[in-house]
Design an enzyme around this catalytic site. Structure first.
Site, PDB file in Angstrom:
ATOM      1  CD  GLU A  40      10.244  -6.474   9.070  1.00 25.94           C
ATOM      2  OE1 GLU A  40       9.155  -5.953   9.371  1.00 25.94           O
ATOM      3  OE2 GLU A  40      10.486  -7.676   9.176  1.00 25.94           O
ATOM      4  NE  ARG A  62      -1.119   1.145   6.879  1.00 28.36           N
ATOM      5  CZ  ARG A  62       0.070   0.662   7.263  1.00 28.36           C
ATOM      6  NH1 ARG A  62       0.501   0.818   8.480  1.00 28.36           N
ATOM      7  NH2 ARG A  62       0.809  -0.014   6.425  1.00 28.36           N
ATOM      8  CE  LYS A 100       7.670  -3.282   4.173  1.00 31.87           C
ATOM      9  NZ  LYS A 100       8.735  -3.282   5.143  1.00 31.87           N
TER      10      LYS A 100
HETATM   11  P1  ATP Z   1       4.103  -3.080   5.392  1.00 27.46           P
HETATM   12  O1  ATP Z   1       2.903  -3.633   6.081  1.00 27.46           O
HETATM   13  O2  ATP Z   1       3.824  -2.605   4.025  1.00 27.46           O
HETATM   14  O3  ATP Z   1       5.287  -3.981   5.480  1.00 27.46           O
HETATM   15  P2  ATP Z   1       5.274  -1.661   7.493  1.00 27.46           P
HETATM   16  O4  ATP Z   1       4.770  -0.522   8.288  1.00 27.46           O
HETATM   17  O5  ATP Z   1       5.401  -2.970   8.161  1.00 27.46           O
HETATM   18  O6  ATP Z   1       4.431  -1.750   6.196  1.00 27.46           O
HETATM   19  P3  ATP Z   1       7.972  -0.834   7.479  1.00 27.46           P
HETATM   20  O7  ATP Z   1       9.071  -1.227   6.579  1.00 27.46           O
HETATM   21  O8  ATP Z   1       8.031  -1.257   8.885  1.00 27.46           O
HETATM   22  O9  ATP Z   1       6.649  -1.329   6.814  1.00 27.46           O
HETATM   23  O10 ATP Z   1       7.719   0.733   7.369  1.00 27.46           O
HETATM   24  C1  ATP Z   1       8.699   1.728   7.391  1.00 27.46           C
HETATM   25  C2  ATP Z   1       8.037   3.031   7.721  1.00 27.46           C
HETATM   26  O11 ATP Z   1       7.052   3.355   6.748  1.00 27.46           O
HETATM   27  C3  ATP Z   1       7.325   2.941   9.065  1.00 27.46           C
HETATM   28  O12 ATP Z   1       7.630   4.078   9.814  1.00 27.46           O
HETATM   29  C4  ATP Z   1       5.870   2.886   8.704  1.00 27.46           C
HETATM   30  O13 ATP Z   1       5.087   3.490   9.668  1.00 27.46           O
HETATM   31  C5  ATP Z   1       5.830   3.636   7.363  1.00 27.46           C
HETATM   32  N1  ATP Z   1       4.714   3.175   6.527  1.00 27.46           N
HETATM   33  C6  ATP Z   1       4.471   1.922   6.105  1.00 27.46           C
HETATM   34  N2  ATP Z   1       3.326   1.857   5.397  1.00 27.46           N
HETATM   35  C7  ATP Z   1       2.826   3.118   5.362  1.00 27.46           C
HETATM   36  C8  ATP Z   1       1.661   3.714   4.792  1.00 27.46           C
HETATM   37  N3  ATP Z   1       0.771   3.003   4.107  1.00 27.46           N
HETATM   38  N4  ATP Z   1       1.476   5.041   4.973  1.00 27.46           N
HETATM   39  C9  ATP Z   1       2.375   5.769   5.645  1.00 27.46           C
HETATM   40  N5  ATP Z   1       3.491   5.271   6.212  1.00 27.46           N
HETATM   41  C10 ATP Z   1       3.726   3.958   6.084  1.00 27.46           C
HETATM   42 MG    MG Z   2       6.479  -4.184   9.109  1.00 29.63          MG
END
Ligand code: ATP
Ligand code: MG
Length: 553
Positions: free
Chosen positions: A34, A259, A269
């Protein structure tokens, strides 16, 4: 083609699918960030997994921006994400997609559900909806709108799109269940009204699909075979599968993995954005941030980050990885590739009384003992030098191998010296050491027969280049930052950045370049910071030479 051996449970699934000929033996993954912030080390794990899996099994990977939430997404983040994925060494060719490109498809899918009697417009407030939903152990009660006719729902949905209703006045909900213990199936929201400018579609839409009605559908539209996501989406899977069945779209298979969680760091983020906004760090690429851009600026290499992602592996259960592992991996790499140089951060002056004043001698010092191809360089020596203050002790304990009054030590790549006299200022602070050198003790051709154990780094004073050194340490001083409920001020490490504006450096560093990684002997690994100018070079410490954290605690 021979199918490579699987090395984790996701690869086992892929191998089974390849063997059974599912989807014609295609492997197609995607990395779906995202664009609401910069990528962090957790994303590295996901990138390496998705691109790595496809590469290993002859497939391809899409980069998809999951940009369904107009208010938090920006072009700046899209650009940063692209740059980071490329820098990590992965290529999505021309397969760069945006969930927002599917808004029309998603709208049509919603209409299909309405026509099947599987979605309805609800005028309830969020509070009313929450109340009617019940709890996992009690049944939901339908809101008065659940029984609206298909015709009325189609008309209202159309008018929602045309902007006839206020933000929040109505939502579209799936009609799935009133009693499922999985709350995601209790008539989840599919669409909401929100007048917000979208970074790609502008003001074209005033209704936006919810994440859960965009993410899985986007996978299907791209015919993704294996949709890999983190564990928190496990309870969403039944909803995605319901959509696949009811909409008769491509059956992407969702697979969840644990994760990455890392000690001494935050990994969301939203929380990283707060550190930036509150000025706790100097931007997303602050070298203390565990973002890809922060790590790059700190001196981490793409190879080391990929290696780290490989070493931590893929698990089904949440766990916490020790930050020391990340540091171990970068040390291993930098030990192989870093050029060894001498920098004195806290100098005392040394005068060699028996070395001719004004004489200059060039000593040849090899650049990297771990790399035969790294060559050597010439380092100027003179009668006036700097050594590190901590390398001298006036009243040393037993087994002190560095310099002390009357004692001897070797200057790296140069001569053995003996300390004859200690000069102090009025406050008793040592300002100068007067020493003699042994002319026949030159490094590599030592005939002096003197036994020394200590080797000190040094810089010739008249030749020294003064550069800035930034010493970084972990940003937080608690192990599980996410779980801590202490106020931010209390868990921030006050010494996470120490600036030394004028360290004494050997002259080669005047021409330091961003393509070179350095080891400042006995001080750690360093790289050039983009704040540098031709006149003023700034160096970031990537990591210390050894794991000092445990000792400091
Ligand atoms: P954040 O909470 O940091 O915004 P998110 O999962 O909302 O994390 P996205 O941009 O939606 O962030 O993530 C893109 C991809 O990265 C998704 O497939 C998510 O599952 C993966 N991802 C995000 N954080 C992690 C993590 N700590 N370990 C492994 N994969 C991750
Ligand atoms: Mg997200």
């Amino acid at each position: 083609m021979k199918i490579p051996k699987p090395s984790n449970f996701i690869e086992e699934i892929v191998v089974q699918d390849l063997k059974s000929g599912k989807h014609g033996g295609r492997v197609h993954t995607r990395f779906p960030p995202e664009p609401n912030g910069y990528l962090h080390i957790g994303h590295v794990k996901s990138i390496v997994l998705n691109f790595g899996l496809a590469a290993k099994y002859g497939g391809i990977t899409n980069l998809r921006f999951d940009d369904t939430n107009p208010s938090k997404e920006e072009q700046e983040y899209v650009d940063a994400i692209r740059k980071d994925v490329k820098w990590l060494g992965f290529d999505w060719a021309d397969r760069e997609y945006y969930a927002s490109d599917y808004f029309e498809d998603l709208y049509q899918m919603a209409i299909k559900l309405i026509k099947k009697g599987l979605a309805y417009i609800d005028d309830s407030t969020p509070e009313e909806i929450a109340q009617h939903k019940g709890t996992p152990t009690t049944k939901a009660t339908p809101t008065p709108y659940r029984s609206r006719s298909i015709e009325e729902n189609l008309d209202l949905f159309h008018r929602m799109r045309n902007g006839e209703f206020e933000d929040g006045a109505k939502v579209l909900r799936a009609k799935i269940s009133l009693d499922s213990p999985n709350m995601h199936l209790r008539d989840p929201l599919l669409y909401r009204i929100k007048r917000a400018h979208h970074h790609r579609t502008g003001d074209k839409w005033c209704i936006y699909p919810m994440y859960d009605f965009a993410h899985g559908q986007s996978d299907s539209l791209e015919e993704i075979t294996h949709s890999i996501c983190t564990l928190e989406f496990l309870p969403h899977r039944p909803l995605y599968n319901w959509s696949i069945k009811q909409l008769e779209i491509f059956p992407s298979r969702q697979i969840e993995f644990a994760r990455l969680n890392l000690t001494y760091t935050l990994m969301s983020k939203r929380k990283l954005l707060k550190l930036v906004e509150d000025g706790i760090v100097n931007g997303w690429d602050d070298p203390r941030m565990l973002t890809v851009s922060g790590l790059r600026r700190r001196g981490y290499t793409a190879t080391a980050l990929r290696e780290f992602a490989d070493r931590i592996g893929i698990a089904k259960r949440d766990n916490m990885i020790d930050m020391a592992l990340l540091e171990f991996v970068i040390r291993e790499e930098l030990n192989r590739i870093a050029m060894r140089v001498m920098v004195v951060t806290d100098p005392i002056k040394v005068t060699i009384t028996n070395y001719e004043e004004g004489k200059e001698e060039l000593l040849t010092i090899i650049n990297n003992p771990e790399d035969d191809t790294a060559g050597s360089r010439e380092v100027p020596f003179s009668n006036s030098l700097y050594i590190e203050r901590e390398d001298f002790m006036e009243n040393p304990p037993k087994k002190w191998f560095r310099l002390a009054p009357g004692g001897v030590a070797r200057l790296k790549g140069a001569y053995i010296i003996q300390c004859d006299e200690v000069i102090k200022d009025a406050d008793g602070q040592v300002t100068e050491l007067r020493c003699t050198y042994f002319p026949d003790s030159k490094s590599g051709q030592d005939k002096s027969g003197i036994k020394v154990k200590g080797v000190l780094h040094w810089v010739s004073a008249p030749h020294a280049y003064e550069g800035e050194v930034r010493l970084y340490d972990r940003l937080f001083n608690v192990e599980d930052v996410g779980a801590s409920d202490l106020p931010m001020e209390e868990i921030i490490n006050p010494n996470s950045l120490i600036v030394i504006p004028n360290a004494k450096m050997e002259p080669a560093l005047k021409d330091a370049s961003t393509n070179t990684y350095y080891q400042f002997m006995r001080k750690g690994y360093f790289c050039l910071d983009p704040d540098s100018t031709p006149e003023h070079k700034v160096f970031n410490r990537t990591v210390t030479l050894r794991d000092g954290w445990k000792r400091k605690k």
